[in-house]
Design a protein around this motif. Structure first.
Motif, mmCIF file in Angstrom:
data_model
loop_
_atom_site.group_PDB
_atom_site.id
_atom_site.type_symbol
_atom_site.label_atom_id
_atom_site.label_comp_id
_atom_site.label_asym_id
_atom_site.label_seq_id
_atom_site.Cartn_x
_atom_site.Cartn_y
_atom_site.Cartn_z
ATOM 1 N N MET A 1 0.057 -6.887 0.316
ATOM 2 C CA MET A 1 0.091 -6.154 -0.949
ATOM 3 C C MET A 1 -1.300 -6.101 -1.601
ATOM 4 O O MET A 1 -1.710 -5.069 -2.128
ATOM 5 C CB MET A 1 1.089 -6.808 -1.901
ATOM 6 N N GLU A 2 -2.004 -7.236 -1.549
ATOM 7 C CA GLU A 2 -3.309 -7.303 -2.203
ATOM 8 C C GLU A 2 -4.315 -6.311 -1.632
ATOM 9 O O GLU A 2 -5.296 -5.955 -2.280
ATOM 10 C CB GLU A 2 -3.873 -8.728 -2.113
ATOM 11 N N GLU A 3 -4.085 -5.854 -0.383
ATOM 12 C CA GLU A 3 -5.009 -4.925 0.258
ATOM 13 C C GLU A 3 -4.658 -3.465 -0.005
ATOM 14 O O GLU A 3 -5.416 -2.564 0.368
ATOM 15 C CB GLU A 3 -5.026 -5.172 1.776
ATOM 16 N N PHE A 4 -3.521 -3.210 -0.641
ATOM 17 C CA PHE A 4 -3.097 -1.824 -0.834
ATOM 18 C C PHE A 4 -3.997 -1.127 -1.852
ATOM 19 O O PHE A 4 -4.362 -1.702 -2.885
ATOM 20 C CB PHE A 4 -1.649 -1.775 -1.316
ATOM 21 N N ASP A 5 -4.327 0.122 -1.563
ATOM 22 C CA ASP A 5 -5.230 0.899 -2.417
ATOM 23 C C ASP A 5 -4.410 1.749 -3.395
ATOM 24 O O ASP A 5 -4.042 2.883 -3.096
ATOM 25 C CB ASP A 5 -6.117 1.790 -1.542
ATOM 26 N N PHE A 6 -4.141 1.208 -4.572
ATOM 27 C CA PHE A 6 -3.353 1.930 -5.571
ATOM 28 C C PHE A 6 -4.105 3.139 -6.123
ATOM 29 O O PHE A 6 -3.492 4.061 -6.649
ATOM 30 C CB PHE A 6 -2.975 0.988 -6.723
ATOM 31 N N ALA A 7 -5.436 3.122 -6.001
ATOM 32 C CA ALA A 7 -6.244 4.227 -6.519
ATOM 33 C C ALA A 7 -6.211 5.452 -5.620
ATOM 34 O O ALA A 7 -6.658 6.532 -6.018
ATOM 35 C CB ALA A 7 -7.688 3.768 -6.714
ATOM 36 N N ASN A 8 -5.653 5.298 -4.417
ATOM 37 C CA ASN A 8 -5.529 6.423 -3.497
ATOM 38 C C ASN A 8 -4.114 6.436 -2.926
ATOM 39 O O ASN A 8 -3.896 6.257 -1.727
ATOM 40 C CB ASN A 8 -6.564 6.324 -2.373
ATOM 41 N N ALA A 9 -3.162 6.583 -3.816
ATOM 42 C CA ALA A 9 -1.756 6.523 -3.444
ATOM 43 C C ALA A 9 -0.967 7.590 -4.194
ATOM 44 O O ALA A 9 -1.439 8.163 -5.174
ATOM 45 C CB ALA A 9 -1.188 5.140 -3.763
ATOM 46 N N GLU A 40 -6.025 -3.974 -13.518
ATOM 47 C CA GLU A 40 -4.871 -4.385 -12.726
ATOM 48 C C GLU A 40 -5.149 -4.085 -11.259
ATOM 49 O O GLU A 40 -6.177 -3.525 -10.929
ATOM 50 C CB GLU A 40 -3.628 -3.655 -13.241
ATOM 51 N N PRO A 41 -4.275 -4.436 -10.330
ATOM 52 C CA PRO A 41 -2.902 -4.894 -10.523
ATOM 53 C C PRO A 41 -2.769 -6.397 -10.793
ATOM 54 O O PRO A 41 -3.700 -7.164 -10.582
ATOM 55 C CB PRO A 41 -2.241 -4.523 -9.190
ATOM 56 N N VAL A 42 -1.570 -6.778 -11.240
ATOM 57 C CA VAL A 42 -1.189 -8.178 -11.390
ATOM 58 C C VAL A 42 -0.165 -8.472 -10.297
ATOM 59 O O VAL A 42 0.844 -7.769 -10.185
ATOM 60 C CB VAL A 42 -0.575 -8.438 -12.778
ATOM 61 N N PHE A 43 -0.420 -9.483 -9.483
ATOM 62 C CA PHE A 43 0.451 -9.784 -8.350
ATOM 63 C C PHE A 43 1.382 -10.950 -8.668
ATOM 64 O O PHE A 43 0.964 -11.955 -9.249
ATOM 65 C CB PHE A 43 -0.383 -10.105 -7.110
ATOM 66 N N ASP A 53 4.508 -8.897 -5.043
ATOM 67 C CA ASP A 53 4.743 -7.569 -5.585
ATOM 68 C C ASP A 53 3.630 -7.296 -6.593
ATOM 69 O O ASP A 53 2.802 -8.180 -6.857
ATOM 70 C CB ASP A 53 6.130 -7.506 -6.232
ATOM 71 N N ALA A 54 3.591 -6.110 -7.160
ATOM 72 C CA ALA A 54 2.475 -5.769 -8.053
ATOM 73 C C ALA A 54 2.954 -5.011 -9.280
ATOM 74 O O ALA A 54 3.862 -4.179 -9.199
ATOM 75 C CB ALA A 54 1.443 -4.934 -7.308
ATOM 76 N N ARG A 80 6.111 -2.126 5.898
ATOM 77 C CA ARG A 80 4.813 -2.797 5.821
ATOM 78 C C ARG A 80 3.910 -2.147 4.777
ATOM 79 O O ARG A 80 2.702 -1.988 4.965
ATOM 80 C CB ARG A 80 4.114 -2.781 7.199
ATOM 81 N N SER A 81 4.506 -1.782 3.658
ATOM 82 C CA SER A 81 3.747 -1.161 2.572
ATOM 83 C C SER A 81 4.532 -1.318 1.272
ATOM 84 O O SER A 81 5.756 -1.498 1.294
ATOM 85 C CB SER A 81 3.491 0.313 2.850
ATOM 86 N N PRO A 82 3.849 -1.232 0.121
ATOM 87 C CA PRO A 82 4.553 -1.336 -1.162
ATOM 88 C C PRO A 82 5.258 -0.033 -1.518
ATOM 89 O O PRO A 82 4.806 1.052 -1.148
ATOM 90 C CB PRO A 82 3.435 -1.659 -2.154
ATOM 91 N N GLN A 83 6.365 -0.143 -2.261
ATOM 92 C CA GLN A 83 7.123 1.014 -2.722
ATOM 93 C C GLN A 83 7.248 0.942 -4.247
ATOM 94 O O GLN A 83 7.671 -0.086 -4.781
ATOM 95 C CB GLN A 83 8.517 1.049 -2.089
#
Length: 233
Positions: A1-9, A40-43, A53-54, A80-83
């Motif tokens: 989760m910590e590696e997910f790029d929320f800025a490009n989602a 953010e995010p806060v995990f 989770d985030a 294998r990814s956040p939803q």
């Protein structure tokens, strides 16, 4: 989760009921500018599956309006990814409430905020009174459990006591989201009065967003809870 790029989602904006694809943390959709909160995010492990989770906020600004909605992203082990869950944990808007903290518990979130209700100051001033709401996670959906049970959605302006109609739901139910799998938050027998929300933006066909007055307990005609009613089966 910590590696997910929320800025490009791809995000879902509950305020306008549409999907938004961010690139480098920003997007422009129909004169509305979107961005993610840089702090953010806060995990945290919200659902107790042992995975992080985030909590991440999506900001939207345009045409004199502003909103900062915090969303919960759950880790999906199969994909294998956040939803992203579509129900916003917080709903800060211009001249509205101001979130001060979110405390994570087991499948629940406690949100503290500066409460705009009954505040007589100007829009530019922050409210002085602090209130708390409890948000719970059930069956993959979020909804507010306290101080009153409600879907986590902008309900729109309340019609006042004269704008509600008597219960004629014929056994219908209010659900936490416009989804057949969403938890039932109140049944017809628990509803005294109700009325369809003025703004149905983003509500899918076959559903209606509605405000209600519970049959028992305290309530405020100026700030009623709401939910979703299925109209087609």
């Amino acid at each position: 989760m910590e590696e997910f790029d929320f800025a490009n989602a791809e995000w879902f904006d509950a305020r306008d009921g549409r999907k938004v694809r961010l690139k480098d943390g920003r997007a422009m959709v129909k004169a509305t500018s979107y961005s993610v909160n840089a702090k953010e995010p806060v995990f945290a492990d919200v659902n107790g599956d042992g995975q992080s989770d985030a909590l991440v906020s999506l900001l939207a600004e345009g045409d004199g309006s502003f909103s900062e909605f915090t969303y919960l992203w759950l880790w999906d082990a199969k994909k294998r990814s956040p939803q992203q869950l579509r129900q916003p944990v917080t709903d800060d808007v211009r001249c509205g409430n101001v979130t001060t903290s979110i405390r994570v518990g087991k499948s629940e979130l406690t949100v503290r905020f500066l409460d705009r209700r009954k505040f007589t100051g100007t829009c530019a001033e922050k409210p002085a009174r602090t209130s708390t709401k409890q948000v719970v996670l059930r069956k993959g959906f979020l909804y507010q459990a306290k101080p009153q049970v409600s879907a986590l959605t902008p309900c729109g302006p309340a019609p006042g006591s004269e704008g509600f109609t008597p219960n004629d739901l014929s056994g219908g139910v209010f659900q936490a989201a416009p989804d057949s799998d969403a938890p039932v938050i109140v049944r017809a027998e628990g509803v005294k009065l109700w009325n369809a929300a003025t703004d149905q933006s983003g509500v899918p066909k076959g559903w209606v967003k509605a405000m209600y007055v519970p049959r028992s307990g305290s309530y405020d005609y100026a700030d009623p809870p709401c939910g979703f009613i299925k109209t087609q089966y």
